[in-house]
Design an enzyme around this catalytic site. Sequence first.
Site, PDB file in Angstrom:
ATOM      1  N   ASN A   1       0.636  -0.993   0.078  1.00 48.97           N
ATOM      2  CA  ASN A   1      -0.212   0.285  -0.215  1.00 48.97           C
ATOM      3  C   ASN A   1       1.149   1.045   0.163  1.00 48.97           C
ATOM      4  O   ASN A   1       0.016   2.188  -0.729  1.00 48.97           O
ATOM      5  CB  ASN A   1      -1.281  -0.009   1.333  1.00 48.97           C
ATOM      6  CG  ASN A   1      -0.228  -0.015   2.784  1.00 48.97           C
ATOM      7  OD1 ASN A   1       1.313  -0.454   2.373  1.00 48.97           O
ATOM      8  ND2 ASN A   1      -1.326   0.825   3.944  1.00 48.97           N
TER       9      ASN A   1
ATOM     10  N   GLU B   1       5.296  -3.594  11.768  1.00 46.72           N
ATOM     11  CA  GLU B   1       4.692  -2.819  11.444  1.00 46.72           C
ATOM     12  C   GLU B   1       3.119  -3.360  11.413  1.00 46.72           C
ATOM     13  O   GLU B   1       3.426  -3.059  10.008  1.00 46.72           O
ATOM     14  CB  GLU B   1       4.770  -1.243  11.197  1.00 46.72           C
ATOM     15  CG  GLU B   1       5.710  -0.739  11.645  1.00 46.72           C
ATOM     16  CD  GLU B   1       4.928  -0.038  13.283  1.00 46.72           C
ATOM     17  OE1 GLU B   1       3.966   0.088  13.275  1.00 46.72           O
ATOM     18  OE2 GLU B   1       6.002  -0.213  13.685  1.00 46.72           O
TER      19      GLU B   1
ATOM     20  N   CYS C   1      -2.662   1.869   6.428  1.00 47.64           N
ATOM     21  CA  CYS C   1      -2.674   1.426   7.788  1.00 47.64           C
ATOM     22  C   CYS C   1      -3.405   2.163   9.029  1.00 47.64           C
ATOM     23  O   CYS C   1      -4.079   2.511  10.507  1.00 47.64           O
ATOM     24  CB  CYS C   1      -1.600   1.267   8.688  1.00 47.64           C
ATOM     25  SG  CYS C   1      -0.083   1.867   8.297  1.00 47.64           S
TER      26      CYS C   1
ATOM     27  N   GLU D   1       9.473   3.024  14.173  1.00 46.06           N
ATOM     28  CA  GLU D   1      10.273   3.753  12.886  1.00 46.06           C
ATOM     29  C   GLU D   1      10.500   5.286  12.677  1.00 46.06           C
ATOM     30  O   GLU D   1       9.849   5.800  13.823  1.00 46.06           O
ATOM     31  CB  GLU D   1       9.326   2.955  11.718  1.00 46.06           C
ATOM     32  CG  GLU D   1       8.938   1.543  11.696  1.00 46.06           C
ATOM     33  CD  GLU D   1       8.807   1.484  10.100  1.00 46.06           C
ATOM     34  OE1 GLU D   1       9.627  -0.007   9.529  1.00 46.06           O
ATOM     35  OE2 GLU D   1       7.839   0.946  10.262  1.00 46.06           O
TER      36      GLU D   1
HETATM   37  P1  NAD Z   1       1.158  -8.866   4.096  1.00 44.66           P
HETATM   38  O1  NAD Z   1       1.051  -9.019   5.458  1.00 44.66           O
HETATM   39  O2  NAD Z   1      -0.128 -10.288   3.108  1.00 44.66           O
HETATM   40  O3  NAD Z   1       2.576  -8.784   3.684  1.00 44.66           O
HETATM   41  C1  NAD Z   1       3.306  -7.648   3.599  1.00 44.66           C
HETATM   42  C2  NAD Z   1       4.524  -8.953   3.255  1.00 44.66           C
HETATM   43  O4  NAD Z   1       5.058 -10.081   3.386  1.00 44.66           O
HETATM   44  C3  NAD Z   1       4.661  -8.821   1.421  1.00 44.66           C
HETATM   45  O5  NAD Z   1       5.584  -8.964   1.217  1.00 44.66           O
HETATM   46  C4  NAD Z   1       4.398 -10.174   1.178  1.00 44.66           C
HETATM   47  O6  NAD Z   1       5.058 -10.884   0.209  1.00 44.66           O
HETATM   48  C5  NAD Z   1       5.802 -10.795   2.538  1.00 44.66           C
HETATM   49  N1  NAD Z   1       4.662 -12.301   2.994  1.00 44.66           N
HETATM   50  C6  NAD Z   1       4.037 -13.170   3.083  1.00 44.66           C
HETATM   51  N2  NAD Z   1       3.753 -14.038   3.304  1.00 44.66           N
HETATM   52  C7  NAD Z   1       5.494 -13.878   4.485  1.00 44.66           C
HETATM   53  C8  NAD Z   1       5.588 -15.180   4.615  1.00 44.66           C
HETATM   54  N3  NAD Z   1       5.539 -16.180   5.475  1.00 44.66           N
HETATM   55  N4  NAD Z   1       7.524 -14.773   5.913  1.00 44.66           N
HETATM   56  C9  NAD Z   1       7.738 -13.437   5.451  1.00 44.66           C
HETATM   57  N5  NAD Z   1       7.424 -12.284   3.991  1.00 44.66           N
HETATM   58  C10 NAD Z   1       6.111 -12.675   3.685  1.00 44.66           C
HETATM   59  O7  NAD Z   1       0.317  -7.668   3.821  1.00 44.66           O
HETATM   60  P2  NAD Z   1       0.021  -6.582   2.855  1.00 44.66           P
HETATM   61  O8  NAD Z   1      -1.814  -7.235   2.352  1.00 44.66           O
HETATM   62  O9  NAD Z   1       0.633  -6.862   1.893  1.00 44.66           O
HETATM   63  O10 NAD Z   1      -0.520  -4.869   3.339  1.00 44.66           O
HETATM   64  C11 NAD Z   1      -1.103  -5.118   3.758  1.00 44.66           C
HETATM   65  C12 NAD Z   1      -1.147  -4.645   5.432  1.00 44.66           C
HETATM   66  O11 NAD Z   1      -0.126  -3.577   5.502  1.00 44.66           O
HETATM   67  C13 NAD Z   1      -2.559  -4.064   6.330  1.00 44.66           C
HETATM   68  O12 NAD Z   1      -2.708  -4.949   7.778  1.00 44.66           O
HETATM   69  C14 NAD Z   1      -1.952  -3.019   6.819  1.00 44.66           C
HETATM   70  O13 NAD Z   1      -2.452  -2.300   8.159  1.00 44.66           O
HETATM   71  C15 NAD Z   1      -0.257  -3.079   6.983  1.00 44.66           C
HETATM   72  N6  NAD Z   1      -0.011  -1.956   7.319  1.00 44.66           N
HETATM   73  C16 NAD Z   1       0.953  -1.727   8.210  1.00 44.66           C
HETATM   74  C17 NAD Z   1       1.432  -0.356   7.965  1.00 44.66           C
HETATM   75  C18 NAD Z   1       1.883   0.105   9.555  1.00 44.66           C
HETATM   76  O14 NAD Z   1       3.819   0.714   9.512  1.00 44.66           O
HETATM   77  N7  NAD Z   1       1.579  -0.416  10.943  1.00 44.66           N
HETATM   78  C19 NAD Z   1       1.678   0.472   6.899  1.00 44.66           C
HETATM   79  C20 NAD Z   1       1.067  -0.229   5.782  1.00 44.66           C
HETATM   80  C21 NAD Z   1       0.648  -1.294   5.486  1.00 44.66           C
END
Ligand code: NAD
Length: 483
Positions: free
Chosen positions: A150, A248, A282, A459
């Site tokens: 995102n 995060e 997020c 962060e």
């Molecule tokens: P996601 O957890 O599906 O994926 C995040 C990353 O993790 C991707 O690069 C994915 O390929 C990787 N991944 C998947 N399986 C893995 C594994 N087993 N081991 C290591 N890496 C793995 O999240 P998303 O759908 O890409 O993003 C949306 C989420 O991110 C929402 O929950 C949002 O709130 C959160 N987010 C949080 C913040 C914050 O700073 N708190 C900021 C932006 C987004």
Amino acid sequence: MSRQITSVVGGAPVAGGDGHADVNPSDLADVVLEYGAVDAAAARAALESAAEALPAWSRTTPWQRSEVLDRAGSEVLARADELGDLLAREEGKTLPEARGEVVRAGQILKYFAGAVLQPHGHVLDSVRPGIEVTVTREPIGVVSVITPWNFPIAIPAWKIAPALAFGNTVVFKPAELVPGSAWELVDILNRAGLPAGALNLVLGRGSVVGPVLTTDPLVNGVTFTGSVGTGRGILDASAPLGRKVQLELGGKNPLVVVDDADIDIAVECLVQGGFGSTGQRCTASSIAVVTDGIHDRFVEAVRARLSRWTVGDARGAGVDMGPVVDPSQLAQDLRYLDVARGEGAEVVGGDVLDLGTAGHYMAPALVLGTTATHTINREEVFGPVVSFIRVANYDEALAAANASTMNLSAGVCTTDLATAAHFRRNSKAGMVMVNLPTAGVDFHVPFGGRGESSHGPREQGFAAIDFFTTSKTAYTAPGSPRT
Ligand code: NAD
């Protein structure tokens, strides 16, 4: 044929197998680029490359590292229009939002170019006579950077820039949906003067390369942004191995609107915070907690404002909100609306839109008549959906706001100084906004949440050094005393 990109290991391109198309969510016929997803062996090779580059990179002077980051920041800023267009095309946020994100990435690179030149250590007299104590900061080593879709360039920048600034080397795995912005950032940093292997790019599936990047013995630290489920899995797998882990994760962010609020300010806070970037932030204001005396007027004012809210192609002129990022996210948004209806809420808007071009378009949705116990107020939707909780007074509003378990950001709209001060002090969120949307933060101050939303050091800004370095305390006694 669309543009092809590859992973980058040790400064060289690495083609993968499994073909993956980067599709424009505003126009599904538009393939932005293609790449071959790499396997676990390539992820391991990237870690080896980062480990080989570590001794030399960690011994460069702060000025050398600063110059690389500064040059990269200048290029990102100079190419903001072009990179913003790419970002809008592959992720679906509007052009002004996408360009703003690129500018933010450039600012972050510049910030850490300066931050690395600041004093970071201490020299103290010992409590024992004749001994000198120094406390210095050292890099943690090889860092895996794993990011969500995102914020395709800002989140990678705010992890990679401090990692490199403080002398670490990096293996970067972006989300599968947004490889283009990630590739450009890596290319810019490598051309800005990084030695081969200091920054590696792994384009692969999370389930395939993720376990290597989080549990391999070569990994010293993992900084991850993504969903709660994936993040918890990473923590469970890597913390027992002694890896330093920073997470995060999701957010469920309330905006409290009390009777004395300036209604125009409150409406803008909710609409920008809830529906900006298609609600896919997020820090999105996903719950409006509204006191009785202003509730109905506020809902009407939000509806009136949304009647002028244009959904369309992310790169179209005058568009307020682009599409949802992909079919599975769209299905998730619609499913949460169905669940809310099933639990007795009234859903206004939220229709799938046919705009003449195949894309994942959805109207913003208001979910009225909910309580803190409704599913939609306990789980992250991550779409253009805001639910409303009606409360009798400020005390009830604070309790409803604090019922969230993903306490990333919380806001209050009020004209009363005492209410603002009380909320700031008593909110359980990691970030608090007064008369501002819950989304929208600065890059020079700490960022992060509480509860299920975060784990490990904060962060960004002056807090970033905590994760990306480890301190060393040294005691020095003089040798033979001079006569
Ligand atoms: P996601 O957890 O599906 O994926 C995040 C990353 O993790 C991707 O690069 C994915 O390929 C990787 N991944 C998947 N399986 C893995 C594994 N087993 N081991 C290591 N890496 C793995 O999240 P998303 O759908 O890409 O993003 C949306 C989420 O991110 C929402 O929950 C949002 O709130 C959160 N987010 C949080 C913040 C914050 O700073 N708190 C900021 C932006 C987004």
